[in-house]
Motif scaffolding. Structure first.
Motif, short mmCIF file in Angstrom:
data_model
loop_
_atom_site.label_atom_id
_atom_site.label_comp_id
_atom_site.label_asym_id
_atom_site.label_seq_id
_atom_site.Cartn_x
_atom_site.Cartn_y
_atom_site.Cartn_z
N GLY A 20 0.83 -1.21 0.00
CA GLY A 20 0.00 0.00 0.00
C GLY A 20 0.86 1.25 0.00
N ALA A 21 0.79 2.02 -1.10
CA ALA A 21 1.51 3.31 -1.18
C ALA A 21 0.57 4.42 -0.74
CB ALA A 21 2.00 3.55 -2.60
N GLY A 22 0.01 4.26 0.46
CA GLY A 22 -0.94 5.25 0.98
C GLY A 22 -0.25 6.25 1.88
N ARG A 93 -12.35 5.41 -0.14
CA ARG A 93 -10.96 5.18 0.30
C ARG A 93 -10.07 5.39 -0.91
NH1 ARG A 93 -9.66 5.49 4.97
NH2 ARG A 93 -11.36 6.94 4.81
N GLY A 94 -8.97 6.09 -0.75
CA GLY A 94 -8.08 6.35 -1.87
C GLY A 94 -7.49 5.08 -2.46
N ARG A 95 -7.54 4.96 -3.79
CA ARG A 95 -6.94 3.82 -4.49
C ARG A 95 -6.02 4.41 -5.56
NH1 ARG A 95 -8.33 -0.46 -8.56
NH2 ARG A 95 -7.88 -2.44 -7.51
N ILE A 288 -9.31 -0.63 5.79
CA ILE A 288 -10.06 -1.70 5.13
C ILE A 288 -9.07 -2.74 4.57
CG2 ILE A 288 -11.76 -2.27 3.34
CD1 ILE A 288 -12.73 -0.34 5.64
N GLY A 289 -8.07 -2.28 3.81
CA GLY A 289 -7.15 -3.20 3.14
C GLY A 289 -6.32 -4.05 4.09
N THR A 290 -5.86 -3.46 5.19
CA THR A 290 -5.00 -4.22 6.09
C THR A 290 -5.72 -5.41 6.73
OG1 THR A 290 -3.32 -2.53 6.45
CG2 THR A 290 -3.74 -4.03 8.31
N VAL A 547 1.46 -0.61 9.75
CA VAL A 547 1.65 0.83 9.97
C VAL A 547 0.60 1.58 9.15
CG1 VAL A 547 3.24 2.78 9.91
CG2 VAL A 547 4.15 0.46 10.23
N ASP A 548 -0.49 1.91 9.76
CA ASP A 548 -1.54 2.74 9.11
C ASP A 548 -2.61 3.07 10.14
OD1 ASP A 548 -3.24 0.50 9.28
OD2 ASP A 548 -2.75 -0.17 7.26
N ALA A 549 -3.70 3.67 9.67
CA ALA A 549 -4.75 4.15 10.58
C ALA A 549 -5.40 3.02 11.37
CB ALA A 549 -5.82 4.89 9.78
C1 LIG Z 1 -12.71 11.29 0.90
C2 LIG Z 1 -11.87 11.36 2.14
C3 LIG Z 1 -11.75 12.57 2.82
C4 LIG Z 1 -10.97 12.65 3.97
N1 LIG Z 1 -10.72 13.88 4.50
C5 LIG Z 1 -9.75 14.00 5.45
C6 LIG Z 1 -9.26 15.27 5.83
O1 LIG Z 1 -9.68 16.31 5.31
N2 LIG Z 1 -8.28 15.32 6.78
C7 LIG Z 1 -7.78 14.20 7.37
O2 LIG Z 1 -6.94 14.31 8.27
N3 LIG Z 1 -8.23 12.98 7.02
C8 LIG Z 1 -9.15 12.85 6.04
N4 LIG Z 1 -9.53 11.63 5.60
C9 LIG Z 1 -8.97 10.44 6.28
C10 LIG Z 1 -7.49 10.23 6.00
O3 LIG Z 1 -7.19 10.57 4.67
C11 LIG Z 1 -7.15 8.76 6.30
O4 LIG Z 1 -7.46 8.47 7.64
C12 LIG Z 1 -5.68 8.44 6.09
O5 LIG Z 1 -5.22 8.97 4.89
C13 LIG Z 1 -5.49 6.92 6.12
O6 LIG Z 1 -4.15 6.59 5.86
P1 LIG Z 1 -3.71 5.07 5.74
O7 LIG Z 1 -2.24 5.07 5.47
O8 LIG Z 1 -4.21 4.31 6.89
O9 LIG Z 1 -4.51 4.50 4.49
P2 LIG Z 1 -4.58 4.99 2.98
O10 LIG Z 1 -3.96 6.33 2.83
O11 LIG Z 1 -5.98 4.82 2.53
O12 LIG Z 1 -3.62 3.98 2.21
C14 LIG Z 1 -3.90 2.63 1.96
C15 LIG Z 1 -3.30 2.28 0.61
O13 LIG Z 1 -3.24 0.87 0.47
C16 LIG Z 1 -3.69 0.52 -0.82
N5 LIG Z 1 -4.19 -0.86 -0.75
C17 LIG Z 1 -5.26 -1.32 -0.06
N6 LIG Z 1 -5.39 -2.65 -0.24
C18 LIG Z 1 -4.38 -3.04 -1.05
C19 LIG Z 1 -3.99 -4.29 -1.59
N7 LIG Z 1 -4.66 -5.43 -1.34
N8 LIG Z 1 -2.88 -4.33 -2.39
C20 LIG Z 1 -2.17 -3.20 -2.66
N9 LIG Z 1 -2.52 -1.99 -2.17
C21 LIG Z 1 -3.60 -1.91 -1.37
C22 LIG Z 1 -4.76 1.54 -1.13
O14 LIG Z 1 -5.05 1.62 -2.50
C23 LIG Z 1 -4.14 2.81 -0.55
O15 LIG Z 1 -3.31 3.45 -1.48
C24 LIG Z 1 -10.33 11.49 4.48
C25 LIG Z 1 -10.46 10.28 3.80
C26 LIG Z 1 -11.20 10.21 2.63
C27 LIG Z 1 -11.28 8.89 1.90
#
Ligand SMILES: Cc1cc2nc3c(=O)[nH]c(=O)nc-3n(C[C@H](O)[C@H](O)[C@H](O)COP(=O)(O)OP(=O)(O)OC[C@H]3O[C@@H](n4cnc5c(N)ncnc54)[C@H](O)[C@@H]3O)c2cc1C
Length: 581
Positions: A20-22, A93-95, A288-290, A547-549
């Motif tokens: 996940g490059a999130g 969720r961002g993809r 969700i993904g984790t 390491v994520d939310a």
């Molecule tokens: C529309 C929206 C608005 C939001 N607004 C705000 C805001 O204004 N301010 C704020 O602080 N927070 C906001 N949030 C919440 C915040 O963005 C998230 O809590 C945070 O970015 C989560 O980070 P993460 O690293 O846990 O997951 P993510 O950043 O979602 O990263 C997970 C990554 O893993 C990838 N992935 C998942 N499953 C797989 C798989 N099986 N194989 C390969 N890759 C995979 C996904 O595609 C994604 O790129 C918002 C979220 C959304 C969706």
């Protein structure tokens, strides 16, 4: 290099594989690859953050078009929500590279010192306390002047900000008609709505100027801030449009399986590929993904896995459980104004002119967060009957129970903006909910969406909290600075005048503000419950960290991206320390 096909991989072995490059994943990839000897592979299901149609994730004002139902979104929908009169709601969720940081509304809010101190208490690791985490928060941030270059004295406290980091943050760069009215309300009703110079100081309560992850007029995401730099290094590969389907056991230490193999594919029926991490696998696939990947790998509740014929590798029943999210509802009023954002959205000539100004200079309203210039964080009164009856779900006295976001126009995720008219909106969120939901597998295929149940407004406390928050928003607009501005409530909320009326309104129009957490919660090393220990290593497994939310044990009283960046920065140091030669 940026790769689009597994055939382009030069090796089947890396030191670290980041899934996940999130938001968190890009930080980890960047920090680990600072050492040129360390080979890092990142596997991301989504697309590039540039190219076709990417202006909606780059130009701040266009964020409303980034999700839902786009090529940047997983396009999930929840299961029917009991607290929302049985509605299923969109669950974006961002993809895409940068994950949700590439599509979010860019609010930059760190949460309270109490949120981090509770994380330290729950995990038994003082390293997660506010005092110890603040240096990481400052390390991440590069606070920049606003797009219009105005004097920001009195709008934030520079002493609590970082100015040399990767992630760009800024104050609003385009004034709106309501700014003065909001600040005046903090003067005339200062007991209920006090002004807070900087809500990112660890004590967020009150109303203040919004800070956003925007810099030089453009969105700053984990991809632009961290991954672009890492991609310039020869020791980093990033494979996009490729989904991790499960983790593979590569050995065992005593009874604990070593899970350093990663299986992936580009389509449901396409070939499966495999890489091995010499040092460890870092799951950063989000809330969700984790848990989905853990369960597909046989780590989860044995009974649930058996029902899908997935052999259990490790029985960890908390995987996918405990989900928390922030329910919110939008309140709108008809405004005595002809220059709200509604006017811009209704008039193609004005919209085109704003776009032109942005294209020429990266300034103007397009450089600004469309979701307001001020927000506020509030607690229920200490003697609130709700707190007496249910206890206080927050981390402590600095953490809010609810939030208000002040919007210069019609705003809603569940209602359509009227084609004409001018509006003022307050988005009201319950940020200390008690409901817990879940993520469960629907099938044993990684290509089927899991069953997502955030359990929005799923408890009596959460429903009553939102009622109190809505009543507070109504007191806000009843203050003298709004006398000549607010004409009347928008038609949908005319009956939201009693507790029951507000409950009905919320059941009809509330939804998620997109902040799910806690689906792989942290706990003490010695705790039998929980999914990861204080170092974020998955329990009863070797070679695997989350390491994520999803590790947050409680949802922070804030928009959570800053809290995710914070834990990712510290986690990178924990990983480096664990593998120091
Ligand atoms: C529309 C929206 C608005 C939001 N607004 C705000 C805001 O204004 N301010 C704020 O602080 N927070 C906001 N949030 C919440 C915040 O963005 C998230 O809590 C945070 O970015 C989560 O980070 P993460 O690293 O846990 O997951 P993510 O950043 O979602 O990263 C997970 C990554 O893993 C990838 N992935 C998942 N499953 C797989 C798989 N099986 N194989 C390969 N890759 C995979 C996904 O595609 C994604 O790129 C918002 C979220 C959304 C969706």
């Amino acid at each position: 290099s940026l790769l689009t096909s597994p055939a382009q991989l030069k090796s089947a072995e890396y030191d670290f594989v980041v899934v996940g490059a999130g938001t968190a994943g890009c930080v980890i990839a960047n920090r680990l690859s600072e050492d040129p000897q360390v080979r890092v592979l990142v596997i991301e299901a989504g697309r590039s953050n540039t190219g076709d149609g990417a202006d909606v994730i780059q130009i701040p004002f266009l964020v409303g078009d980034a999700t839902p139902s786009t090529s940047f979104d997983w396009n999930y929908t929840t299961v029917p929500q009991q607290g929302l009169a049985g509605r299923s709601v969109a669950f974006p969720r961002g993809r895409v590279l940068g994950g949700s940081s590439s599509v979010n509304f860019m609010y930059y809010t760190r949460g309270s010192s109490d949120d981090f101190d509770r994380l330290a208490r729950v995990s038994g690791d003082d390293g997660w306390s506010w005092k110890k985490i603040l240096p990481y928060i400052l390390k991440t941030e590069k606070h920049l002047p606003p797009a219009d270059g105005h004097n920001t004295t009195g709008q934030f406290n520079p002493a609590v900000h970082g100015f040399n980091g990767h992630l760009l943050t800024t104050l609003p760069g385009f004034p709106s008609d309501i700014d003065d009215r909001v600040t005046k309300t903090t003067e005339v009703l200062k007991d209920e709505f006090p002004f807070n110079l900087d809500m990112n100081s660890g004590t967020p309560l009150g109303v203040g100027w919004l800070q956003s992850t925007i810099g030089n007029g453009a969105r700053s995401s984990s991809a632009t801030a961290f991954l672009t730099e890492a991609l310039g290094r020869p020791n980093v590969d990033v494979l996009i449009e490729t989904q991790v389907t499960r983790l593979i056991q590569t050995g065992h230490t005593g009874s604990a399986p070593i899970l350093q193999g990663v299986e992936f594919a580009q389509s449901r029926s396409g070939p499966r590929f495999k890489v091995t991490a010499q040092k460890e696998v870092i799951l950063s696939a989000g809330s969700i993904g984790t848990p989905q990947i853990l369960m597909l790998s046989g780590i989860g509740d044995q009974k649930e896995l058996e029902a899908l014929k997935i052999p259990t590798s490790v029985h960890l029943p908390d995987v996918g459980k405990n989900m928390q999210d922030h329910p919110f509802v939008a309140m709108q009023w008809i405004a005595n104004d002809n220059q709200t954002q509604d006017t811009l959205n209704q008039r193609p000539d004005l919209f085109a002119a704003a776009q032109k100004e942005y294209d020429a200079t990266h300034t103007g309203i397009f450089a600004n967060n469309p979701a307001g210039n001020h927000i506020g964080w509030f607690r229920l009164p200490d003697d609130s009957p709700l707190l007496k009856q249910f206890g206080d779900p927050t981390g402590g006295p600095h953490s809010p129970h609810f939030e208000m976001m002040y919007e210069n126009g019609f705003f809603s995720f569940t209602q359509t903006a009227p084609p004409t008219g001018n509006f003022f909106s307050i988005l009201v969120a319950a940020v200390a909910p008690t409901a817990r939901g879940s993520v469960k597998l629907a099938t044993s295929s990684a290509f089927d969406h899991p069953l997502i149940d955030p359990n929005l407004l799923g408890t009596e406390f959460d429903q009553s909290l939102l009622v109190e928050a809505v009543k507070s928003s109504q007191r806000f607009v009843a203050a003298s600075p709004w006398k000549d501005y607010i004409i009347k409530p928008f038609v949908d909320s005319v009956n939201a005048t009693t507790d029951e009326g507000i409950k009905e309104y919320a059941a009809k129009f509330a939804t998620t503000i997109r902040h799910p957490v806690s689906t792989s919660i942290i706990s003490k090393e010695s705790d039998k419950t929980g999914v990861v220990g204080p170092q974020l290593l998955v329990k009863n497994v070797k070679g695997l960290r989350v390491v994520d939310a999803s590790i947050w044990p409680f949802v922070v009283g804030a928009h959570p991206q800053a809290a995710v960046y914070a834990i990712a920065e510290r986690a990178a140091d924990l990983i480096k320390a664990a593998h120091k030669k």
